[in-house]
Design an enzyme around this catalytic site. Structure first.
Site, PDB file in Angstrom:
ATOM      1  N   HIS A  70     -27.401 -24.019 -60.929  1.00 26.30           N
ATOM      2  CA  HIS A  70     -27.579 -22.419 -61.105  1.00 26.30           C
ATOM      3  C   HIS A  70     -28.562 -22.019 -60.081  1.00 26.30           C
ATOM      4  O   HIS A  70     -29.814 -22.650 -60.182  1.00 26.30           O
ATOM      5  CB  HIS A  70     -27.976 -22.268 -62.454  1.00 26.30           C
ATOM      6  CG  HIS A  70     -27.738 -20.797 -62.775  1.00 26.30           C
ATOM      7  ND1 HIS A  70     -26.714 -20.104 -63.404  1.00 26.30           N
ATOM      8  CD2 HIS A  70     -28.528 -19.847 -62.560  1.00 26.30           C
ATOM      9  CE1 HIS A  70     -26.700 -19.062 -63.577  1.00 26.30           C
ATOM     10  NE2 HIS A  70     -27.950 -18.553 -63.063  1.00 26.30           N
ATOM     11  N   SER A  83     -25.417 -14.623 -61.730  1.00 30.91           N
ATOM     12  CA  SER A  83     -26.106 -14.763 -62.832  1.00 30.91           C
ATOM     13  C   SER A  83     -26.049 -13.700 -63.715  1.00 30.91           C
ATOM     14  O   SER A  83     -24.942 -13.241 -64.250  1.00 30.91           O
ATOM     15  CB  SER A  83     -27.541 -15.422 -62.482  1.00 30.91           C
ATOM     16  OG  SER A  83     -27.937 -16.185 -63.508  1.00 30.91           O
ATOM     17  N   ASP A  89     -24.267 -26.332 -64.628  1.00 34.98           N
ATOM     18  CA  ASP A  89     -24.813 -25.271 -65.050  1.00 34.98           C
ATOM     19  C   ASP A  89     -24.223 -24.991 -66.376  1.00 34.98           C
ATOM     20  O   ASP A  89     -23.234 -24.858 -66.672  1.00 34.98           O
ATOM     21  CB  ASP A  89     -24.335 -24.095 -64.022  1.00 34.98           C
ATOM     22  CG  ASP A  89     -24.944 -22.747 -64.260  1.00 34.98           C
ATOM     23  OD1 ASP A  89     -25.603 -22.544 -65.331  1.00 34.98           O
ATOM     24  OD2 ASP A  89     -24.714 -21.861 -63.375  1.00 34.98           O
TER      25      ASP A  89
END
Length: 319
Positions: free
Chosen positions: A289, A165, A259
């Site tokens: 995610h 991320s 995502d």
């Protein structure tokens, strides 16, 4: 721009992740509350330490502040003659939450499963510390490790930079910055990274309202870290905007299918391929995610994890 009404058919495991994420949602919008809720959720997915690996916390002294790190090393296996290969890991959390404890669920297993060292970096968080503070801490940690690897019996020529991320953003940005310095990492590993500031890739529309991370969430985290949008073309923040990928390391990039940032990794992999850089791109089908937390429970995430291990092993063994 209209947002498609995408319907998500989620596995039981993904539904469980959504449920527990709601259980550990913050009580209010206060930053401390958000961080406490995130930390509690991370603990939910972290197994107790079993004593099979050595874990130490250290402080790296930078010019005006210290950067805390956590070192994982195998116990029962003798180090290679040149020292341990090492994964230098930057945690996710939107540049706002997370720390040395948040990703232990993953890093302790990378250490055990590959018999290598792992070093996690507790970079400065936003909004107390705006861009480029997190990037600077991560790049500093890498250059420090390259220069002092022998202190921890680590092979300075076998360092893999990794992150998920926001940590994937930091990993990519550091490797982009290291091009043509002679100090490039041995490999790059990114899990569902956010790599651009433009929000113009198709997934930002297709998955604008995806569970666990929406497009609005992405914009919120970006503005918390980099409130000055005149900086949004800086490659330290938006590494996907780089024009030169010629001196990038071998890479593994995994994205979650459901995502809004799924195209960031896809387009980054395409840039690497065009530059002739060896890379492996993996799409985790039906995964959201943050789904990496289910690496022990969800077959699709387990597949992602195993693919990542294979790629790291290949990077380490490559001469």
């Amino acid at each position: 721009m209209t947002t498609p009404n995408t319907q998500y058919v989620l596995s039981e495991e993904m539904q469980s992740l959504v449920y527990w994420s709601s259980v550990y949602s913050p009580a209010d919008s206060d930053l401390d509350s958000s961080r406490a809720a995130y930390d509690a959720m991370c603990r939910h997915y972290t197994l107790p330490a079993d004593g099979k690996i050595e874990i130490e916390d250290h402080d790296l002294e930078n010019a005006d502040h210290t950067v805390a790190v956590r070192l994982y090393r195998p116990k029962a296996v003798q180090a290679p003659a040149k020292g341990w290969p090492c994964v230098l890991y930057f945690h996710g959390g939107g540049f706002v939450v997370g720390g040395l404890d948040s990703h232990e669920f993953l890093l302790s297993y990378i250490c055990q499963d590959l018999n290598i060292a792992v070093l996690s970096v507790d970079y400065r968080l936003a909004p107390e510390h705006h861009f480029p503070a997190a990037h600077d801490d991560c790049k500093f940690a890498y250059t420090w490790l390259k220069a002092h690897a022998d202190q921890w019996n680590i092979d300075a020529d076998n360092i893999i930079i990794a992150g998920d991320s926001a940590g994937g953003n930091l990993a990519a940005a550091v490797t982009v910055a290291l091009q043509h310095t002679g100090q490039q990492a041995k490999g790059l590993v990114m899990i569902y990274p956010m790599l651009t500031t433009r929000f113009d890739l198709p997934a930002y529309t297709l998955h604008a309202q995806a569970p666990l991370l929406t497009r609005a969430d992405c914009e919120y985290y970006l503005r918390e870290y980099a409130p000055d949008d005149s900086q949004w073309n800086d490659l330290r923040l938006a590494p996907l905007l780089a024009h030169d990928f010629s001196d990038m390391p071998e890479s593994f990039i995994a994205v979650a299918e459901f995502d809004p940032v799924s195209d960031d990794g896809k387009y980054f992999a395409e840039q690497l391929t065009q530059a002739g850089i060896e890379n492996h791109f993996h799409v985790a089908k039906g995964v959201l995610h943050g789904g990496l937390r289910l690496m022990r429970d969800c077959p699709e995430v387990q597949k992602l994890y195993q693919e990542m291990l294979i790629s790291i092993k290949h990077m380490i063994e490559k001469s």
